[in-house]
Design a protein around this motif. Structure first.
Motif, short mmCIF file in Angstrom:
data_model
loop_
_atom_site.label_atom_id
_atom_site.label_comp_id
_atom_site.label_asym_id
_atom_site.label_seq_id
_atom_site.Cartn_x
_atom_site.Cartn_y
_atom_site.Cartn_z
N ALA A 110 0.77 -1.24 0.00
CA ALA A 110 0.00 0.00 0.00
C ALA A 110 0.80 1.28 0.00
O ALA A 110 0.23 2.35 -0.03
N GLY A 111 2.11 1.21 0.10
CA GLY A 111 2.86 2.44 -0.05
C GLY A 111 3.87 2.72 1.05
O GLY A 111 4.44 3.80 1.10
N SER A 112 4.13 1.75 1.93
CA SER A 112 5.05 1.98 3.04
C SER A 112 6.51 2.00 2.59
O SER A 112 7.38 2.43 3.34
N GLY A 113 6.75 1.54 1.37
CA GLY A 113 8.12 1.49 0.88
C GLY A 113 8.71 0.11 0.86
O GLY A 113 9.89 -0.07 0.56
N LEU A 114 7.89 -0.91 1.16
CA LEU A 114 8.36 -2.29 1.06
C LEU A 114 8.55 -2.66 -0.40
O LEU A 114 7.92 -2.10 -1.30
N ARG A 115 9.41 -3.64 -0.64
CA ARG A 115 9.72 -4.02 -2.01
C ARG A 115 8.88 -5.17 -2.52
O ARG A 115 8.97 -5.52 -3.69
N GLY A 116 8.08 -5.77 -1.63
CA GLY A 116 7.24 -6.85 -2.13
C GLY A 116 6.49 -7.56 -1.03
O GLY A 116 6.52 -7.15 0.14
N VAL A 117 5.81 -8.64 -1.42
CA VAL A 117 5.01 -9.42 -0.48
C VAL A 117 5.30 -10.90 -0.65
O VAL A 117 5.61 -11.37 -1.75
N MET A 118 5.23 -11.62 0.47
CA MET A 118 5.24 -13.07 0.48
C MET A 118 3.91 -13.49 1.10
O MET A 118 3.62 -13.13 2.25
N VAL A 119 3.11 -14.24 0.36
CA VAL A 119 1.76 -14.54 0.80
C VAL A 119 1.63 -16.03 1.14
O VAL A 119 1.86 -16.89 0.29
N PRO A 120 1.27 -16.34 2.39
CA PRO A 120 1.15 -17.74 2.81
C PRO A 120 -0.05 -18.45 2.18
O PRO A 120 -1.03 -17.83 1.79
N GLN A 168 3.46 -18.50 -1.48
CA GLN A 168 3.93 -19.66 -0.74
C GLN A 168 3.10 -20.90 -1.06
O GLN A 168 1.87 -20.88 -0.99
N ILE A 169 3.81 -21.96 -1.37
CA ILE A 169 3.21 -23.27 -1.60
C ILE A 169 3.40 -24.07 -0.32
O ILE A 169 4.52 -24.48 0.01
N GLU A 170 2.29 -24.28 0.41
CA GLU A 170 2.38 -24.88 1.74
C GLU A 170 1.30 -25.93 2.00
O GLU A 170 1.19 -26.42 3.14
N ASP A 171 0.52 -26.26 0.98
CA ASP A 171 -0.61 -27.16 1.16
C ASP A 171 -0.57 -28.26 0.11
O ASP A 171 -0.23 -28.00 -1.05
N LYS A 172 -0.94 -29.46 0.51
CA LYS A 172 -0.90 -30.57 -0.45
C LYS A 172 -1.82 -30.32 -1.64
O LYS A 172 -1.55 -30.75 -2.76
N VAL A 177 7.95 -15.54 -7.72
CA VAL A 177 8.52 -16.69 -7.01
C VAL A 177 7.41 -17.61 -6.51
O VAL A 177 6.43 -17.16 -5.90
N LEU A 178 7.57 -18.92 -6.76
CA LEU A 178 6.83 -19.94 -6.03
C LEU A 178 7.72 -20.34 -4.86
O LEU A 178 8.80 -20.91 -5.05
N PHE A 179 7.29 -20.01 -3.66
CA PHE A 179 8.14 -20.16 -2.48
C PHE A 179 7.58 -21.25 -1.57
O PHE A 179 6.45 -21.16 -1.11
N VAL A 180 8.39 -22.27 -1.32
CA VAL A 180 7.95 -23.40 -0.51
C VAL A 180 8.15 -23.09 0.97
O VAL A 180 9.24 -22.73 1.41
N GLY A 181 7.07 -23.26 1.74
CA GLY A 181 7.15 -23.26 3.20
C GLY A 181 7.20 -24.71 3.65
O GLY A 181 6.15 -25.36 3.74
N PRO A 182 8.38 -25.25 3.90
CA PRO A 182 8.50 -26.70 4.11
C PRO A 182 7.84 -27.20 5.39
O PRO A 182 7.35 -28.35 5.42
N ALA A 183 7.80 -26.40 6.45
CA ALA A 183 7.18 -26.87 7.69
C ALA A 183 5.68 -27.10 7.49
O ALA A 183 5.15 -28.17 7.81
N ASP A 184 4.99 -26.08 6.95
CA ASP A 184 3.55 -26.23 6.73
C ASP A 184 3.25 -27.28 5.67
O ASP A 184 2.26 -28.01 5.78
N LEU A 185 4.10 -27.35 4.64
CA LEU A 185 3.85 -28.35 3.60
C LEU A 185 4.01 -29.76 4.15
O LEU A 185 3.21 -30.65 3.83
N SER A 186 5.00 -29.97 4.99
CA SER A 186 5.17 -31.31 5.58
C SER A 186 3.98 -31.65 6.48
O SER A 186 3.50 -32.78 6.50
#
Length: 249
Positions: A82-92, A146-150, A167-176
């Protein structure tokens, strides 16, 4: 090549860490240490809007891009972009194309539904013309899903086909946990490799959380180029334990 998004899209290996402590000094220190980016973790840490704003200011001082892990898919992505100056998002927990499309609509002005105002920090407090602001934001904002679900494993190509994903980003703890397998385990490794293959087919980067830097080289060989390694808390714990173990040896 400058810019986190450009580096990711060029296939460079980039390495970051989660930030769970709501103080700006941590971001400054990680920037001085030479990390490529950091991920303020709103999902698993007490980072409210005020803390995120302070971390964003520190990121500018340190030259360290921040990619916020949001507390919720669409609403969280909308705030982070929304404009805080962050460079991106990672969405679970992006488990289907519909969720991926909703995230992109919240983040990218070009989708036509993200609220527009150049008044925040990213719009230079209203001094950047709206067309320049929207173009700059869409061109530079990194989106990691984030890819975290079967369930997501059966929909990888559909998810990865959504335009403008970086990026397709794996969250290994939640995915396991979702798969009902060990962390680590051969079954989890096989699932991660499926995500890497889907990312390659779509021409996007594959990302992975690793608990220790010793794991980076092997996964880089398998095709991962975006790594989040541990967290500021983990780095502090590891350093403190090393001191006490050496001192008592």
């Amino acid at each position: 090549m400058s810019g986190l998004k450009a580096r990711i899209n060029a296939g460079e290996t980039v390495i970051g860490s989660f930030v769970k402590t709501p103080v700006p000094h941590v971001v400054e220190i990680l920037g001085l240490a030479g990390l490529d980016f950091a991920v303020p973790d709103q999902e698993h840490a007490p980072l409210d809007l005020g803390a995120m704003d302070q971390l964003a200011l520190a990121s500018r001082a340190a030259g360290l891009p921040l990619v916020a892990r949001c507390w919720g898919a669409v609403a969280g992505a909308d705030f982070a972009a929304a404009g805080s100056g962050l460079r991106g998002v990672m969405v679970p927990h992006v488990a289907d194309r519909g969720t991926a499309e909703a995230v992109m609509a919240a983040v990218k002005f070009g989708r036509g539904s993200r609220g527009l105002s150049p008044s925040p920090r990213a719009g230079r407090y209203g001094t950047l013309a709206a067309p320049d602001y929207t173009a700059k934001s869409d061109a530079e904002t990194v989106v990691m899903l984030q890819i975290e679900d079967k369930e997501a494993l059966e929909r990888l190509d559909d998810i990865a086909a959504v335009p403008d994903i970086d990026v397709l980003f794996v969250g290994p703890a939640d995915l396991s946990q979702s798969l009902g397998c060990g962390f680590p385990s051969a079954e989890l490794d096989a699932a991660i490799i499926r995500v890497i293959a889907a990312a390659r087919r779509a021409g996007v980067a594959a990302g992975l959380f690793v608990g220790d830097e010793s794991q980076i080289a092997a996964w880089r060989e398998r095709g991962v180029s975006v790594f989040v390694c541990g967290s500021d808390q983990g780095l502090l714990m590891k350093g403190a334990r090393r001191i006490i173990e050496a001192g008592r040896a």
